[in-house]
Design an enzyme around this catalytic site. Sequence first.
Site, short mmCIF file in Angstrom:
data_model
loop_
_atom_site.label_atom_id
_atom_site.label_comp_id
_atom_site.label_asym_id
_atom_site.label_seq_id
_atom_site.Cartn_x
_atom_site.Cartn_y
_atom_site.Cartn_z
N LEU A 122 0.94 -1.15 -0.02
CA LEU A 122 -0.01 0.14 -0.03
C LEU A 122 0.85 1.39 0.00
O LEU A 122 0.32 2.48 -0.42
CB LEU A 122 -0.85 0.06 1.04
CG LEU A 122 -1.81 -1.04 1.42
CD1 LEU A 122 -2.66 -1.00 2.62
CD2 LEU A 122 -2.94 -1.02 0.19
N GLY A 143 6.60 3.91 4.41
CA GLY A 143 6.61 5.10 5.41
C GLY A 143 7.94 5.32 5.77
O GLY A 143 9.02 4.74 5.31
N VAL A 188 3.79 -0.74 4.28
CA VAL A 188 2.62 -1.21 4.72
C VAL A 188 1.79 -2.20 3.60
O VAL A 188 1.80 -1.54 2.27
CB VAL A 188 1.72 0.01 5.12
CG1 VAL A 188 0.45 -0.39 5.45
CG2 VAL A 188 2.13 0.99 5.86
N LYS A 236 1.72 -3.23 8.98
CA LYS A 236 2.94 -2.41 8.67
C LYS A 236 4.06 -2.97 9.27
O LYS A 236 4.08 -3.92 10.50
CB LYS A 236 2.61 -1.10 9.95
CG LYS A 236 4.05 -0.28 9.91
CD LYS A 236 3.49 1.01 10.89
CE LYS A 236 4.79 2.07 10.97
NZ LYS A 236 4.35 3.16 12.05
N ASP A 280 3.49 13.82 15.00
CA ASP A 280 3.51 13.62 13.64
C ASP A 280 2.20 13.50 12.85
O ASP A 280 2.22 12.95 11.93
CB ASP A 280 4.48 12.25 13.34
CG ASP A 280 5.02 12.55 11.98
OD1 ASP A 280 5.46 13.14 11.43
OD2 ASP A 280 5.25 11.24 11.50
#
Length: 679
Positions: free
Chosen positions: A351, A354, A359, A373, A470
């Site tokens: 997907l 990061g 992910v 993740k 974040d």
Amino acid sequence: MPAMDSSRFLFCLFPILFLIINQALGQVCINEKGNYTTNSTYQTNLNRLLSSLPSDENGNGYGFYNASYRLNSSNEHIYAIGLCRGDVKAEGCLSCLNKSRYALPQSCPNRKEAIGWYDDNCMLRYSNRSIYGVMETEPSTTYYNINNVSSSDLDGFNQELRKLLESIRSEAAAGGSLRKFAFGNTSAPSFQTIFALAQCTPDISEQLCSDCLVGAFADISSIYGKVGGGVNKPSCKFRFDLYPFYDPTSVKQLPSPPPIHSPPPSTNTTNTSQGSKSSKSRTVIVVSIIASLLLAMFMGICLRVRKAKKKLQSNLIPGEDADEIGNAESLQFNFDTIRIATDDFSEANKLGQGGFGSVYKGRLLNGQDIAVKRLSINSGQGDLEFKNEVLLVAKLQHRNLVRLLGFCLEGVERLLIYEFVPNASLDRIIFDPIKRAQLDWDRRYKIIVGITRGLIYLHEDSRLRIIHRDLKASNILIDEEMTPKISDFGMAKLFVVDQTQGNTSRIVGTYGYMAPEYAMHGHFSVKSDVYSFGVLILEMVSGQKNNSFHHGENVEDLLSFAWKCWREGTASNLIDPALTNGSRNEIMRCIHIGLLCVQENIADRPTMNVIVLMLNSYSVTLPVPSQPAFFRDSNVGSDMSLGWKNSSEVITTGSDQSKSSSIKASENEVSLITEVYPR
């Protein structure tokens, strides 16, 4: 009959108006669990189960009913739960449940799972999966009294309401296995009295009840400013209003605990024989020896358990919180299960990428879609971020936070398993020219409000006060109903309840979203998240990234451009041209709020509670924003020393890793204005 003044007449109408609203507080038909065929054996057995549910053999005597039925020659079961409000008398409870067992199947025809709340007196739910002892917060319904709290009383009203709800939450959670129900009242401004009640299904633990009610209280932001309302969830509910809608005299008393009997008094006299004294001494010696042996055995068992626990921790993550991860054993997935679910982490299922790993989409054997993740093996921060997410997110329950389903630890593998959110992250939509055009203002505003609710829960309403650190578009996931869910808690910091700010030498986050006091000095607080939220609002209005705003042929910093337009009275130039409809006043108000959030002076930024007021009430006058903190793009080098101490470790996350140094902005005097938008 003497004439009644209008205010007294309206107050007398409160119960009538509320009764009209609450004749049926909602039914939810759940699609995911499948359908049954009309006139099938399943339907026959469901009707049989629901008809037998409100009976003495299925009830606990305090308004809670639980039953199940196994289908013939099948392993499939049907489960049902009924719960009446704690002050509803037995006959009223049975009447409500009997009415609901007809109404719910009619409202949700052929659905194997459904839930309904009726007349604010009872709740009925059934499913083809076990629901007893399981704390669930979704689906939920919210309802409210149509009358508003006076704006002059609003702060005091909400402060007293929050205290009252916290009080009855603790009392309800501690209610025991027969009933978890509490009510109370408190004085509010203008000689008003707030009445409230809270209740959980008694099949869940005290802690789960408390967690469920915390999540329900967080949803109160959607009825902010109303004199009454409530939230219904599968495992809990609460309600409040300005009149006594419950009957304390109807609450059935719980049985008293059995008395603790003292041993009978000694009948020995001074004439006791020497033989009796000798026998007594021998008994004392034997008992002492046995007690010593038992104590030694107990200490030995404790040492073995402690040794085993340390061994388990060493197999997990070294650190002071590893034992807490061990306590989350029920959330642990087998690595092979996840490997199969993701087709061995194939590129086709990837997907995104990061800052600390990739992910993947996956599907479990039961058909549930998941997002996995997979933390990068080479990431120096991997273990720390993993520990943060497991310990924090597993304890958080809110519709605007992504839900952690579990984790996996095997060798060097670190996996986090989340609910799958089909529309990916907000940055994939708002910064895409084609998808952004399909995101009208109503949807954008809904996303802004949803993020606000999630942050209020993190900052104020959860058991833990959490600073995200974040917050950015790529960390906001969007579900199929365009509901935003805050994700990625690897950088989050936990505060104790009364703590307001913290310091760190390890700066983590994304440039452009980081508050200046955090980026420069490592100081963080709830106002750090407010700053990031302000940047997000301006991105939602403009449809462009904060560090690459395009105006004509010019590319400049979004905050700089927004401030320049505001100062010149041309703030409408900031609005995305794709927004061809929607309230212009609402859009301009959001620009105003965004600029208030990104002010350099921490004290000038509003809290999330105040931001909710600003978004929901146009009667609230907004202060004039002062000049925001600017960041200009630069290469990594000597300029970096302008913003960070040499001892600090600076880490950026995600794809928004443009390097920058800080330029201190001059502050303008803050004053209140009566006109919302300057020209």
